[in-house]
Enzyme design. Structure first.
Site, PDB file in Angstrom:
ATOM      1  N   GLU A  50       0.840  -1.213   0.000  1.00 29.64           N
ATOM      2  CA  GLU A  50       0.000   0.000   0.000  1.00 29.64           C
ATOM      3  C   GLU A  50       0.869   1.254   0.000  1.00 29.64           C
ATOM      4  OE1 GLU A  50      -2.426  -1.495   3.264  1.00 29.64           O
ATOM      5  OE2 GLU A  50      -4.193  -1.346   1.981  1.00 29.64           O
ATOM      6  N   GLU A  53      -3.396  -9.994   3.456  1.00 30.18           N
ATOM      7  CA  GLU A  53      -4.256  -9.689   4.616  1.00 30.18           C
ATOM      8  C   GLU A  53      -5.347 -10.720   4.822  1.00 30.18           C
ATOM      9  OE1 GLU A  53      -3.095  -7.459   2.551  1.00 30.18           O
ATOM     10  OE2 GLU A  53      -2.752  -5.521   3.499  1.00 30.18           O
TER      11      GLU A  53
HETATM   12  C1  3H9 Z   1      -1.565  -5.171   6.830  1.00 32.03           C
HETATM   13  O1  3H9 Z   1      -0.611  -4.823   6.216  1.00 32.03           O
HETATM   14  C2  3H9 Z   1      -2.832  -4.359   6.959  1.00 32.03           C
HETATM   15  C3  3H9 Z   1      -2.853  -3.160   6.106  1.00 32.03           C
HETATM   16  O2  3H9 Z   1      -3.409  -3.461   4.859  1.00 32.03           O
HETATM   17  C4  3H9 Z   1      -3.764  -2.089   6.648  1.00 32.03           C
HETATM   18  C5  3H9 Z   1      -3.471  -1.536   7.988  1.00 32.03           C
HETATM   19  C6  3H9 Z   1      -4.387  -0.395   8.369  1.00 32.03           C
HETATM   20  N1  3H9 Z   1       3.864  -7.914  11.582  1.00 32.03           N
HETATM   21  O3  3H9 Z   1       7.645 -15.276   8.541  1.00 32.03           O
HETATM   22  P1  3H9 Z   1       9.017 -15.083   9.093  1.00 32.03           P
HETATM   23  C7  3H9 Z   1       7.545 -11.449  12.073  1.00 32.03           C
HETATM   24  S1  3H9 Z   1      -1.570  -6.650   7.676  1.00 32.03           S
HETATM   25  C8  3H9 Z   1       4.520  -8.322  12.676  1.00 32.03           C
HETATM   26  O4  3H9 Z   1       9.543 -16.121  10.012  1.00 32.03           O
HETATM   27  P2  3H9 Z   1      10.137 -15.314   6.446  1.00 32.03           P
HETATM   28  C9  3H9 Z   1       7.303 -12.943  12.247  1.00 32.03           C
HETATM   29  O5  3H9 Z   1       6.342 -13.178  13.245  1.00 32.03           O
HETATM   30  C10 3H9 Z   1      -0.005  -7.384   7.320  1.00 32.03           C
HETATM   31  N2  3H9 Z   1       5.470  -9.290  12.659  1.00 32.03           N
HETATM   32  O6  3H9 Z   1      10.101 -14.805   7.955  1.00 32.03           O
HETATM   33  C11 3H9 Z   1       8.695 -13.420  12.637  1.00 32.03           C
HETATM   34  O7  3H9 Z   1       8.877 -13.124  14.017  1.00 32.03           O
HETATM   35  P3  3H9 Z   1       9.685 -14.140  14.953  1.00 32.03           P
HETATM   36  C12 3H9 Z   1      -0.010  -8.009   5.996  1.00 32.03           C
HETATM   37  C13 3H9 Z   1       5.737  -9.854  11.481  1.00 32.03           C
HETATM   38  O8  3H9 Z   1      11.360 -14.768   5.870  1.00 32.03           O
HETATM   39  C14 3H9 Z   1       9.614 -12.519  11.829  1.00 32.03           C
HETATM   40  O9  3H9 Z   1       8.838 -11.369  11.490  1.00 32.03           O
HETATM   41  N3  3H9 Z   1       1.243  -8.714   5.802  1.00 32.03           N
HETATM   42  C15 3H9 Z   1       5.078  -9.484  10.304  1.00 32.03           C
HETATM   43  O10 3H9 Z   1       9.862 -16.775   6.388  1.00 32.03           O
HETATM   44  C16 3H9 Z   1      10.127 -13.163  10.549  1.00 32.03           C
HETATM   45  O11 3H9 Z   1       9.002 -13.655   9.817  1.00 32.03           O
HETATM   46  C17 3H9 Z   1       1.389 -10.030   6.013  1.00 32.03           C
HETATM   47  O12 3H9 Z   1       0.461 -10.737   6.332  1.00 32.03           O
HETATM   48  C18 3H9 Z   1       4.113  -8.450  10.385  1.00 32.03           C
HETATM   49  N4  3H9 Z   1       3.463  -8.003   9.306  1.00 32.03           N
HETATM   50  O13 3H9 Z   1       8.858 -14.632   5.748  1.00 32.03           O
HETATM   51  C19 3H9 Z   1       2.779 -10.584   5.796  1.00 32.03           C
HETATM   52  N5  3H9 Z   1       5.557 -10.242   9.290  1.00 32.03           N
HETATM   53  O14 3H9 Z   1      11.063 -14.199  14.385  1.00 32.03           O
HETATM   54  C20 3H9 Z   1       3.163 -11.450   6.940  1.00 32.03           C
HETATM   55  C21 3H9 Z   1       6.478 -11.057   9.823  1.00 32.03           C
HETATM   56  O15 3H9 Z   1       9.560 -13.505  16.304  1.00 32.03           O
HETATM   57  N6  3H9 Z   1       4.538 -11.900   6.872  1.00 32.03           N
HETATM   58  N7  3H9 Z   1       6.600 -10.830  11.139  1.00 32.03           N
HETATM   59  O16 3H9 Z   1       8.961 -15.451  14.830  1.00 32.03           O
HETATM   60  C22 3H9 Z   1       4.949 -12.885   6.034  1.00 32.03           C
HETATM   61  O17 3H9 Z   1       4.225 -13.406   5.213  1.00 32.03           O
HETATM   62  C23 3H9 Z   1       6.365 -13.371   6.180  1.00 32.03           C
HETATM   63  O18 3H9 Z   1       6.808 -12.986   7.468  1.00 32.03           O
HETATM   64  C24 3H9 Z   1       7.382 -12.824   5.139  1.00 32.03           C
HETATM   65  C25 3H9 Z   1       8.810 -13.252   5.564  1.00 32.03           C
HETATM   66  C26 3H9 Z   1       7.033 -13.446   3.782  1.00 32.03           C
HETATM   67  C27 3H9 Z   1       7.336 -11.343   5.069  1.00 32.03           C
END
Ligand code: 3H9
Length: 720
Positions: A104, A124
């Site tokens: 975004e 999301e």
């Molecule tokens: C959003 O954006 C809403 C908006 O549209 C509007 C708002 C108003 N937040 O997965 P990993 C942490 S909603 C907080 O193991 P990888 C994860 O818990 C968001 N923490 O690494 C982990 O912590 P820990 C939409 C997050 O390389 C560490 O980072 N976005 C977030 O296998 C490493 O993550 C998503 O849904 C986060 N957003 O994969 C994307 N993301 O080490 C969610 C990650 O303590 N994230 N963490 O366990 C992912 O899909 C994967 O983390 C990503 C990296 C592909 C980015």
């Protein structure tokens, strides 16, 4: 936070919140301040936004949504509105991932460039919400309504090449992303920005029928999930309303979802998966202090359904694999199955024909065990027979290199007994895959009493590499997953004996959100498998099971499934099981009056009185039976945390993510209610050992501890 620097006339804003640059309050306000500074600075002619480290940004900080925390202003839209209003071009320079709020932010920029390996998307929906910072409004203006519906309702990640084709990226760059961003930004200084501001773009007219059709598709594909439907509503608003009004609509829909139980459960599941990856052994070794061995090549023994599926997971992840089968005919059959599955993946656009071809090129089929001489890891996937497995492991121990890790795909046999056949007990481990192995994401890794931390680290890392969700469990009869399945299946059979039909039971489970009812799953797996496992297990205890057996060691048993097997009803493979499929291999499950007659006859034989059983009782008995077993598994230390159990059920058995998993579900029901109901069932069904209430559950039910704190009580009370 966001760092602000200048390179000549270019302002460079760096989103800085490792490891994924989640858009926390500090990052949002940092971004807002940095944009303000860049716009106010007379010397700055253009602006580049990039992410520190490997990722642009993984979006909003999901932790801020939980536990009633209210997102603090500025929101992403407040921070980024400045980019819309800027007369200086703003360029998003994307490396790694730009997901959710990250994308975004990029859509508020006038231009987007990315590295060849970057990925963009709106995931999301997978955490129960929708893109709430303009994503559902700005993406359709950029790539059209149809492609936006696909991306937003699926949450899939889009690779750079496709993003370029769709028009999300303006350029793919191969050098350093910051240098390229600066170069690109300088090249667009002075160009007219009016048409680059997405909110100004006209949106295509789309007939309401498109949305009606999409609602039907999404309801079918994501049965039970509310977020995909809300995504559609928000996208439809982008077509029907002026920009500002539809942004307001998006925000309202977002706020509704963010407070929903489904979002809470799905976000719990997101973090549970990551918590579960952090394993630990009773020795204290854990994922932080143990290192995996490299797996450059692998071997699989057995080209049956499981072996072929596992081999497919390995080769499609780029791991050269030797597939060994003792019989050439079986080997060829296995290869045909693999080729068929790959064709399916190509048809579903999960891979290209080229990728499928490449995968088969690194498969070495063989009927010779000696070909496993140099592989780094072997997974044995022959049928469940301890003597046979021991024989294979003894053979492997002689053939393979001393450092080779030997894994067994057993779903029930004792890892330690298998390991005893070798002189490398530290390198023997269970890697239990779920059918169909190529599709199901769970990999239940089982350590024995001698399995080393290095071996565990290797199979946990392998799991992630082959796109599975690995969970570590200790050895016990049937391990964690199937052990919990046992009371679930048993209750289903008791319910049928007592008066519910298998079709009613399945309907209740499917209405709850399970992808298939228990009886349909049994037909898919093959009823003969359970039949053999039951007999093997009974034999080990010196018991001779017959269709007349009603009690074993004082516990009620129901062998109705075995009655079907002895009538040749093995499930889908024989065309008949609990359901009728018309002919072998067909998938459409038709309730069969013949089965109801078989049940009737069985009940008459044993003098069982049938009664009406409500849907609520069906659901409670099945869910609470497995939940109680889950607490016992936790209590015995077979798994180290409740998240492990939830991940097992989500990825092994299709428990709906919007219900979080059985332990989360119990937490939501309140443990004192769960405990009370289990005690009631225990009183009512004293001959079902699975209703003996777990001591851990009893203790936890006296506290108000949320699921995130259960382990603290477990660790502080080793004697429960
Ligand atoms: C959003 O954006 C809403 C908006 O549209 C509007 C708002 C108003 N937040 O997965 P990993 C942490 S909603 C907080 O193991 P990888 C994860 O818990 C968001 N923490 O690494 C982990 O912590 P820990 C939409 C997050 O390389 C560490 O980072 N976005 C977030 O296998 C490493 O993550 C998503 O849904 C986060 N957003 O994969 C994307 N993301 O080490 C969610 C990650 O303590 N994230 N963490 O366990 C992912 O899909 C994967 O983390 C990503 C990296 C592909 C980015």
């Amino acid at each position: 936070m966001a760092n602000y620097t200048k390179r000549d006339e270019v302002a460079v804003i760096e989103l800085n919140n490792p490891p994924v640059n989640a858009l926390s309050f500090e990052v949002r306000s940092g971004l807002q301040n940095a944009l303000k500074s860049a716009i106010d600075d007379q010397d700055v002619k253009c602006i580049v936004i990039h992410g520190k480290g490997k990722n642009f940004s993984a979006g909003a900080d999901i932790k801020e949504f939980g536990a009633g925390t209210k997102q603090q202003k500025p929101w992403i839209t407040d921070a980024c509105r400045l980019a819309d209003e800027s007369s200086k071009p703003v360029v998003a320079a994307i490396a790694g991932t730009a997901l959710g709020g990250g994308l975004e932010v990029a859509l508020f920029c006038h231009y987007r460039i990315g590295t060849p390996s970057c990925r963009v998307g709106f995931p999301e929906v997978q955490i129960g919400i929708l893109p709430g910072a303009g994503g559902t409004q700005r993406l359709p203006r950029l790539i059209g309504v149809n492609s936006s519906i696909d991306m937003i309702t699926s949450g899939r990640h889009v690779m750079a090449e496709e993003a370029m084709k769709l028009g999300i990226l303006d350029k793919i760059v191969t050098e350093d992303i910051i240098e390229e961003g600066v170069k690109f930004a300088k090249s667009v200084v002075g160009l007219d920005l009016a048409h680059r501001i997405l909110k100004n773009r006209k949106i295509e007219a789309v007939s309401p029928k498109v949305f009606d059709d999409e609602i039907s598709r999404v309801k079918k594909k994501y049965k039970g999930y509310i977020a995909p439907l809300f995504c559609l509503k928000a996208i439809q608003a982008s077509v029907q309303l002026p920009y500002d009004a539809s942004m307001e609509q998006e925000l309202q829909l977002f706020q509704h979802l963010v407070g929903s139980n489904q979002a809470k459960a799905q976000q719990y599941a997101f973090f549970a998966e990551r918590t579960s990856a952090r394993w630990q052994l009773p020795t204290g070794a854990n994922s932080q202090n143990a290192s995996p061995l490299p797996v450059k090549t692998a071997g699989v023994i057995g080209a049956g359904t499981m072996g072929a599926g596992i081999a497919l997971c390995l080769i499609t992840s780029g791991i050269p694999t030797v597939l060994v089968e003792q019989d050439q005919k079986f080997l060829e059959k296995g290869i045909k199955t693999m080729e068929g599955d790959l064709r399916g993946s190509v048809a579903l656009k999960k891979m290209t024909a080229e990728q499928a071809k490449k995968a088969m090129l690194i498969l070495k089929p063989s009927v010779n065990f000696e070909d496993l001489h140099d592989v780094d890891l072997v997974i044995e996937a022959v049928y469940e027979n301890l003597a046979l497995k021991k024989e294979i492991f003894a053979k492997l121990d002689k053939i393979c290199q001393p450092q080779t890790i030997l894994c067994t795909n057993t779903s029930s046999l004792d890892i330690d007994m298998i390991a005893e056949a070798t002189k490398r007990m530290d390198k023997v481990v269970g890697t239990h895959f779920f059918a169909p192995a190529y599709i199901m994401k769970l990999q239940e890794n089982v350590y024995g009493k001698n399995t080393s931390a290095e071996t565990v680290a290797t199979v946990m890392a392998l799991g992630r590499r082959i796109r599975k969700v690995p969970v570590l469990v200790g050895t016990c009869e049937s391990f964690a997953a199937n052990r919990m399945l046992h009371p679930y299946v048993t209750e289903a059979l008791y319910l049928v004996e007592e008066g519910a039909s298998p079709y009613e039971v399945d309907q209740v489970l499917e209405d709850f959100g399970m992808p298939m009812g228990m009886f349909r799953v049994s037909d898919l797996s093959g009823l003969d498998i359970g039949y053999k496992v039951r007999r093997e297990a009974a034999k080990r205890q010196g018991i001779d099971l017959t269709l007349g057996t009603r009690f074993v060691n004082g516990e009620r048993v129901c062998l109705l499934a075995d009655v079907l097997v002895e009538k040749g009803r093995l499930g889908i493979k024989s065309g008949k099981g609990w359901y009728n499929y018309g002919s072998p291999g067909k998938k459409e499950a038709i309730p069969d009056p013949e089965v109801l007659d078989i049940i009737e006859e069985h009940c008459r034989k044993f003098g069982i009185k049938k009664q009406k059983i409500s849907s609520q009782e069906i659901l409670e008995r099945m869910q609470l039976a497995l939940i109680n077993e889950g607490f016992r598994i936790l209590e015995e230390g077979i798994v180290s945390k409740p998240e492990d159990i939830d991940v097992i059920w989500i990825y092994g058995f299709g428990w709906p993510k919007y219900m979080g998993g059985p332990m989360f579900y119990a937490n939501e029901m309140k443990l004192k209610n769960v405990y009370r109901k289990i005690c009631d069932f225990h009183q009512k069904y004293p001959f079902s050992i699975h209703w003996t209430p777990s001591k851990l559950l009893a203790r936890l039910s006296e506290t108000d501890l949320p699921i995130s704190n259960w382990t603290s009580l477990i660790n502080s009370n080793s004697k429960l």
